[in-house]
Design a protein around this motif. Structure first.
Motif, PDB file in Angstrom:
ATOM      1  N   ALA A 144      -6.803  74.121  19.324  1.00 41.16           N
ATOM      2  CA  ALA A 144      -7.505  74.344  18.061  1.00 41.16           C
ATOM      3  C   ALA A 144      -7.700  75.829  17.800  1.00 41.16           C
ATOM      4  N   MET A 145      -8.027  76.579  18.818  1.00 40.02           N
ATOM      5  CA  MET A 145      -8.214  78.027  18.645  1.00 40.02           C
ATOM      6  C   MET A 145      -6.892  78.713  18.320  1.00 40.02           C
ATOM      7  N   GLU A 146      -5.797  78.235  18.920  1.00 40.42           N
ATOM      8  CA  GLU A 146      -4.481  78.786  18.559  1.00 40.42           C
ATOM      9  C   GLU A 146      -4.216  78.625  17.072  1.00 40.42           C
ATOM     10  N   LEU A 147      -4.562  77.452  16.537  1.00 41.17           N
ATOM     11  CA  LEU A 147      -4.323  77.183  15.123  1.00 41.17           C
ATOM     12  C   LEU A 147      -5.254  77.995  14.233  1.00 41.17           C
ATOM     13  N   LEU A 148      -6.467  78.224  14.685  1.00 43.94           N
ATOM     14  CA  LEU A 148      -7.380  79.073  13.915  1.00 43.94           C
ATOM     15  C   LEU A 148      -6.898  80.518  13.911  1.00 43.94           C
ATOM     16  N   LEU A 172      -8.223  75.864   6.287  1.00 41.97           N
ATOM     17  CA  LEU A 172      -8.783  75.012   7.332  1.00 41.97           C
ATOM     18  C   LEU A 172      -8.187  73.618   7.261  1.00 41.97           C
ATOM     19  N   GLU A 173      -7.967  73.109   6.060  1.00 41.77           N
ATOM     20  CA  GLU A 173      -7.359  71.787   5.939  1.00 41.77           C
ATOM     21  C   GLU A 173      -5.931  71.799   6.497  1.00 41.77           C
ATOM     22  N   ILE A 174      -5.213  72.894   6.273  1.00 43.58           N
ATOM     23  CA  ILE A 174      -3.864  73.012   6.834  1.00 43.58           C
ATOM     24  C   ILE A 174      -3.930  73.077   8.356  1.00 43.58           C
ATOM     25  N   ALA A 175      -4.879  73.862   8.887  1.00 46.59           N
ATOM     26  CA  ALA A 175      -5.033  73.966  10.342  1.00 46.59           C
ATOM     27  C   ALA A 175      -5.336  72.611  10.951  1.00 46.59           C
ATOM     28  N   ARG A 176      -6.194  71.843  10.295  1.00 45.18           N
ATOM     29  CA  ARG A 176      -6.526  70.507  10.815  1.00 45.18           C
ATOM     30  C   ARG A 176      -5.297  69.591  10.804  1.00 45.18           C
ATOM     31  N   ALA A 177      -4.489  69.676   9.739  1.00 48.72           N
ATOM     32  CA  ALA A 177      -3.267  68.875   9.677  1.00 48.72           C
ATOM     33  C   ALA A 177      -2.304  69.266  10.792  1.00 48.72           C
ATOM     34  N   LEU A 178      -2.194  70.565  11.056  1.00 44.43           N
ATOM     35  CA  LEU A 178      -1.290  71.042  12.106  1.00 44.43           C
ATOM     36  C   LEU A 178      -1.768  70.662  13.503  1.00 44.43           C
ATOM     37  N   ALA A 179      -3.046  70.325  13.634  1.00 41.29           N
ATOM     38  CA  ALA A 179      -3.592  69.987  14.950  1.00 41.29           C
ATOM     39  C   ALA A 179      -2.954  68.732  15.530  1.00 41.29           C
ATOM     40  N   SER A 180      -2.355  67.893  14.671  1.00 38.79           N
ATOM     41  CA  SER A 180      -1.682  66.686  15.182  1.00 38.79           C
ATOM     42  C   SER A 180      -0.250  66.976  15.613  1.00 38.79           C
ATOM     43  N   ASP A 181       0.142  68.256  15.614  1.00 35.90           N
ATOM     44  CA  ASP A 181       1.485  68.679  16.017  1.00 35.90           C
ATOM     45  C   ASP A 181       2.582  67.931  15.259  1.00 35.90           C
ATOM     46  N   PRO A 182       2.556  67.978  13.926  1.00 39.44           N
ATOM     47  CA  PRO A 182       3.528  67.202  13.145  1.00 39.44           C
ATOM     48  C   PRO A 182       4.912  67.835  13.147  1.00 39.44           C
TER      49      PRO A 182
END
Length: 294
Positions: A144-148, A172-182
């Motif tokens: 999560a910190m990497e994405l932030l 932040l919404e994009i970061a949350r979406a990327l958290a699922s490693d799509p």
């Protein structure tokens, strides 16, 4: 009305998304009709069209919020289930036209929510909080910190989401979406309401997402943004794909220009019909989201 043309599409190295004959009807109203679309690995594909063209409805069919009346949606060769959380698990993530954050949670907590499809620890492990659970928890926070860091929000990890400026809430919404490693990210009007500086920053972010190996499909009304960003662009009008090709091909198509100028097509729906479709979509979305949270 002619609904397809020869395109300048180059063959992709691999097909990430393959939507074939997707049709969505609400009662007797057809919001999306027989739409084909592919997204290849390493591609950014745009989806544009006038208001009421069926763009968000099509997105909802791709991501399991709607069950298409006809057609199939495949991700990396496998037909997707008709449940949004299973679509996310398979490798497709999305953002929404209207921001859907958890407003009273911190920035970091919002991104951690997006990691839940990639963690294997269940309720018992969470209650016992053993070494394996704590290790997974640390790994999730590190990711999560990497994405932030990637989205420029690391310094605001402990801020409450609702207190962020509008542009940062979009990030932040994009970061949350990327958290699922799509493997495929769907963006629904990511620059809506942004100023030119925020729009340029979003364009750079989408390029960076693509460069990290995630294909992108984006809906947007900002034509300059779309044509500067995308490898290919598809145009929906009245729920049908009118044309698809490179930005240069699409910009030069007279039918696209006519659609945006409001020139009527044969069989074009009136305002009452469009209002009925929108009402049906809203009802279907509310019902589906209720099923997913049950």
């Amino acid at each position: 009305m002619t609904t397809d043309t020869t395109t300048s599409q180059a063959p992709a190295r691999d097909t990430v998304l393959d939507a074939t004959g997707v049709t969505m009807r609400f009662g007797g109203l057809t919001a999306v009709s027989d739409v084909d679309l592919t997204v290849g690995g390493g591609e950014i594909v745009g989806l544009i069209g006038p208001n009421g063209a069926g763009k968000t409805t099509f997105f909802n069919c791709l991501t399991g919020l709607y069950i298409p009346t006809e057609g199939t949606v495949s991700y990396r060769g496998k037909v997707l289930p008709h449940r949004s959380h299973l679509v996310t698990q398979a490798g497709i993530a999305r953002t929404f036209q209207n921001i859907r954050l958890f407003p009273n949670m911190t920035v970091l907590e919002n991104v951690l929510v997006g990691r839940h499809t990639r963690t294997k620890e269940g309720l018992v492990a969470a209650l016992l909080r053993g070494p394996r659970f704590k290790k997974a928890e640390r790994e999730s926070e590190d990711r999560a910190m990497e994405l932030l860091e990637f989205t420029g929000l690391a310094a605001k990890r402990d801020h409450i989401a609702r207190n962020l400026p509008y542009g940062e809430q979009r990030k932040l919404e994009i970061a949350r979406a990327l958290a699922s490693d799509p493997g495929l990210l769907l963006l629904d009007e990511p620059t809506a309401g942004m100023n030119p500086q925020e729009t340029r920053a979003t364009q750079d972010l989408v390029f960076a997402i693509r460069d990290q190996g995630t294909a992108v499909l984006v809906i947007e009304h900002d034509m300059r943004f779309i044509f500067n960003l995308c490898d290919r662009v598809a145009v929906l009008v009245q729920g049908r794909k009118l044309v698809e090709g490179t930005p240069a091909v699409v910009q030069g198509d007279e039918r696209v220009i006519a659609a945006y100028l409001g020139t009527p097509f044969e069989g074009e729906p009136g305002e009452e019909e469009l209002a009925e479709v929108e009402a049906a979509e809203a009802h279907s979305t509310a019902r589906t989201e209720g099923d997913d949270t049950a």
